[in-house]
Each structure stands twice: as structure tokens, then as C-alpha cells.
Design a protein around this motif. Structure first.
Motif, PDB file in Angstrom:
ATOM      1  N   ALA A  26       8.280  -7.465   2.549  1.00  0.00           N
ATOM      2  CA  ALA A  26       8.591  -6.033   2.448  1.00  0.00           C
ATOM      3  C   ALA A  26       8.648  -5.535   1.003  1.00  0.00           C
ATOM      4  O   ALA A  26       8.082  -4.486   0.683  1.00  0.00           O
ATOM      5  N   ALA A  27       9.316  -6.265   0.121  1.00  0.00           N
ATOM      6  CA  ALA A  27       9.450  -5.822  -1.268  1.00  0.00           C
ATOM      7  C   ALA A  27       8.088  -5.742  -1.954  1.00  0.00           C
ATOM      8  O   ALA A  27       7.804  -4.784  -2.687  1.00  0.00           O
ATOM      9  N   LEU A  28       7.248  -6.724  -1.713  1.00  0.00           N
ATOM     10  CA  LEU A  28       5.911  -6.733  -2.296  1.00  0.00           C
ATOM     11  C   LEU A  28       5.056  -5.607  -1.714  1.00  0.00           C
ATOM     12  O   LEU A  28       4.336  -4.910  -2.441  1.00  0.00           O
ATOM     13  N   ARG A  29       5.143  -5.406  -0.402  1.00  0.00           N
ATOM     14  CA  ARG A  29       4.388  -4.335   0.256  1.00  0.00           C
ATOM     15  C   ARG A  29       4.787  -2.968  -0.312  1.00  0.00           C
ATOM     16  O   ARG A  29       3.936  -2.138  -0.621  1.00  0.00           O
ATOM     17  N   GLU A  30       6.078  -2.745  -0.490  1.00  0.00           N
ATOM     18  CA  GLU A  30       6.554  -1.469  -1.024  1.00  0.00           C
ATOM     19  C   GLU A  30       6.100  -1.260  -2.460  1.00  0.00           C
ATOM     20  O   GLU A  30       5.692  -0.160  -2.835  1.00  0.00           O
ATOM     21  N   ALA A  31       6.150  -2.316  -3.275  1.00  0.00           N
ATOM     22  CA  ALA A  31       5.700  -2.209  -4.670  1.00  0.00           C
ATOM     23  C   ALA A  31       4.199  -1.920  -4.743  1.00  0.00           C
ATOM     24  O   ALA A  31       3.756  -1.066  -5.518  1.00  0.00           O
ATOM     25  N   GLU A  32       3.419  -2.634  -3.936  1.00  0.00           N
ATOM     26  CA  GLU A  32       1.968  -2.407  -3.918  1.00  0.00           C
ATOM     27  C   GLU A  32       1.651  -0.997  -3.427  1.00  0.00           C
ATOM     28  O   GLU A  32       0.763  -0.329  -3.961  1.00  0.00           O
ATOM     29  N   GLN A  33       2.386  -0.541  -2.426  1.00  0.00           N
ATOM     30  CA  GLN A  33       2.156   0.809  -1.906  1.00  0.00           C
ATOM     31  C   GLN A  33       2.447   1.855  -2.980  1.00  0.00           C
ATOM     32  O   GLN A  33       1.675   2.792  -3.173  1.00  0.00           O
ATOM     33  N   ARG A  34       3.552   1.689  -3.705  1.00  0.00           N
ATOM     34  CA  ARG A  34       3.886   2.638  -4.786  1.00  0.00           C
ATOM     35  C   ARG A  34       2.797   2.652  -5.847  1.00  0.00           C
ATOM     36  O   ARG A  34       2.369   3.712  -6.303  1.00  0.00           O
ATOM     37  N   LEU A  35       2.341   1.473  -6.256  1.00  0.00           N
ATOM     38  CA  LEU A  35       1.308   1.372  -7.287  1.00  0.00           C
ATOM     39  C   LEU A  35       0.016   2.042  -6.837  1.00  0.00           C
ATOM     40  O   LEU A  35      -0.581   2.834  -7.578  1.00  0.00           O
ATOM     41  N   LEU A  36      -0.415   1.739  -5.626  1.00  0.00           N
ATOM     42  CA  LEU A  36      -1.668   2.311  -5.122  1.00  0.00           C
ATOM     43  C   LEU A  36      -1.556   3.820  -4.912  1.00  0.00           C
ATOM     44  O   LEU A  36      -2.485   4.566  -5.251  1.00  0.00           O
ATOM     45  N   THR A  37      -0.419   4.282  -4.398  1.00  0.00           N
ATOM     46  CA  THR A  37      -0.210   5.719  -4.194  1.00  0.00           C
ATOM     47  C   THR A  37      -0.196   6.439  -5.538  1.00  0.00           C
ATOM     48  O   THR A  37      -0.818   7.494  -5.694  1.00  0.00           O
ATOM     49  N   HIS A  38       0.483   5.854  -6.506  1.00  0.00           N
ATOM     50  CA  HIS A  38       0.527   6.437  -7.855  1.00  0.00           C
ATOM     51  C   HIS A  38      -0.870   6.505  -8.474  1.00  0.00           C
ATOM     52  O   HIS A  38      -1.152   7.380  -9.287  1.00  0.00           O
ATOM     53  N   SER A  39      -1.731   5.589  -8.072  1.00  0.00           N
ATOM     54  CA  SER A  39      -3.105   5.558  -8.601  1.00  0.00           C
ATOM     55  C   SER A  39      -4.050   6.493  -7.849  1.00  0.00           C
ATOM     56  O   SER A  39      -5.240   6.532  -8.137  1.00  0.00           O
ATOM     57  N   GLY A  40      -3.539   7.213  -6.849  1.00  0.00           N
ATOM     58  CA  GLY A  40      -4.348   8.217  -6.174  1.00  0.00           C
ATOM     59  C   GLY A  40      -4.812   7.874  -4.776  1.00  0.00           C
ATOM     60  O   GLY A  40      -5.505   8.664  -4.144  1.00  0.00           O
ATOM     61  N   TYR A  41      -4.461   6.702  -4.285  1.00  0.00           N
ATOM     62  CA  TYR A  41      -4.916   6.282  -2.961  1.00  0.00           C
ATOM     63  C   TYR A  41      -3.929   6.703  -1.876  1.00  0.00           C
ATOM     64  O   TYR A  41      -2.730   6.819  -2.119  1.00  0.00           O
ATOM     65  N   TYR A  42      -4.437   6.898  -0.661  1.00  0.00           N
ATOM     66  CA  TYR A  42      -3.603   7.083   0.515  1.00  0.00           C
ATOM     67  C   TYR A  42      -3.467   5.698   1.130  1.00  0.00           C
ATOM     68  O   TYR A  42      -4.465   5.033   1.379  1.00  0.00           O
ATOM     69  N   VAL A  43      -2.228   5.245   1.342  1.00  0.00           N
ATOM     70  CA  VAL A  43      -1.979   3.868   1.782  1.00  0.00           C
ATOM     71  C   VAL A  43      -1.372   3.853   3.181  1.00  0.00           C
ATOM     72  O   VAL A  43      -0.406   4.568   3.462  1.00  0.00           O
ATOM     73  N   LEU A  44      -1.941   3.017   4.031  1.00  0.00           N
ATOM     74  CA  LEU A  44      -1.405   2.748   5.359  1.00  0.00           C
ATOM     75  C   LEU A  44      -0.804   1.347   5.309  1.00  0.00           C
ATOM     76  O   LEU A  44      -1.532   0.354   5.321  1.00  0.00           O
ATOM     77  N   PRO A  45       0.528   1.228   5.212  1.00  0.00           N
ATOM     78  CA  PRO A  45       1.142  -0.095   5.095  1.00  0.00           C
ATOM     79  C   PRO A  45       1.387  -0.747   6.456  1.00  0.00           C
ATOM     80  O   PRO A  45       1.766  -0.078   7.419  1.00  0.00           O
ATOM     81  N   ALA A  46       1.144  -2.048   6.516  1.00  0.00           N
ATOM     82  CA  ALA A  46       1.392  -2.818   7.737  1.00  0.00           C
ATOM     83  C   ALA A  46       2.082  -4.124   7.349  1.00  0.00           C
ATOM     84  O   ALA A  46       1.730  -4.743   6.351  1.00  0.00           O
ATOM     85  N   ALA A  47       3.053  -4.546   8.175  1.00  0.00           N
ATOM     86  CA  ALA A  47       3.818  -5.757   7.898  1.00  0.00           C
ATOM     87  C   ALA A  47       3.173  -7.021   8.455  1.00  0.00           C
ATOM     88  O   ALA A  47       3.503  -8.121   8.036  1.00  0.00           O
ATOM     89  N   ASP A  48       2.235  -6.842   9.400  1.00  0.00           N
ATOM     90  CA  ASP A  48       1.592  -8.014   9.992  1.00  0.00           C
ATOM     91  C   ASP A  48       0.268  -7.604  10.636  1.00  0.00           C
ATOM     92  O   ASP A  48      -0.103  -6.430  10.637  1.00  0.00           O
TER      93      ASP A  48
END
Length: 70
Positions: A26-48
Motif C-alpha cells: 500500500a505505501a509503495l502504491r500510494e507513493a507511485e500514484q502520487r509521483l505519476l499523478t504529479h507528472s501528469g498521468y491519470y492513475v488507476l491503482p490496484a492492490a492485486d
């Protein structure tokens, strides 16, 4: 005496598109999502994989990239 050459300031690269992000930590997914969103991407996060497949079914026409460590 000559001045040293100074490189122009590099700007941040901005992206576009939709990324399906699959990460079980979860922590890694949230960090990656923030980074990608900040870079301009729309992110669909999934845990599995199950969650990722459900998102794929709903958004397959708009997903540009699958980002996973699997």
C-alpha cells in the motif's frame, strides 16, 4: 578568465495518459500514484491481480500502460 558553462535549467517531463498501477504494498502504491499523478498521468491503482482485472474490464479503452512489479 572565462566563466564556466552553465546548463539551462531542465524542466520536469510531463506525461499524459492513463496508467493501470498494480502494487500489493500500500505505501509503495500510494507513493507511485502520487509521483505519476504529479507528472501528469491519470492513475488507476490496484492492490492485486483481481482488482487490476476488474479495472481493466471497466477502463480497457482508456488504459495506455500497465505498471507492475509482477
Amino acid at each position: 578568465m572565462t566563466k564556466p558553462a552553465v546548463a539551462p535549467e531542465a524542466g520536469l517531463v510531463r506525461g499524459e495518459g492513463t496508467i493501470l498501477l498494480v502494487e500489493d504494498e500500500a505505501a509503495l502504491r500510494e507513493a507511485e500514484q502520487r509521483l505519476l499523478t504529479h507528472s501528469g498521468y491519470y492513475v488507476l491503482p490496484a492492490a492485486d491481480g483481481t482488482e487490476a482485472l476488474a479495472l481493466w474490464e471497466q477502463h480497457r479503452a482508456t488504459i495506455d500502460l500497465l505498471y507492475t512489479d509482477m
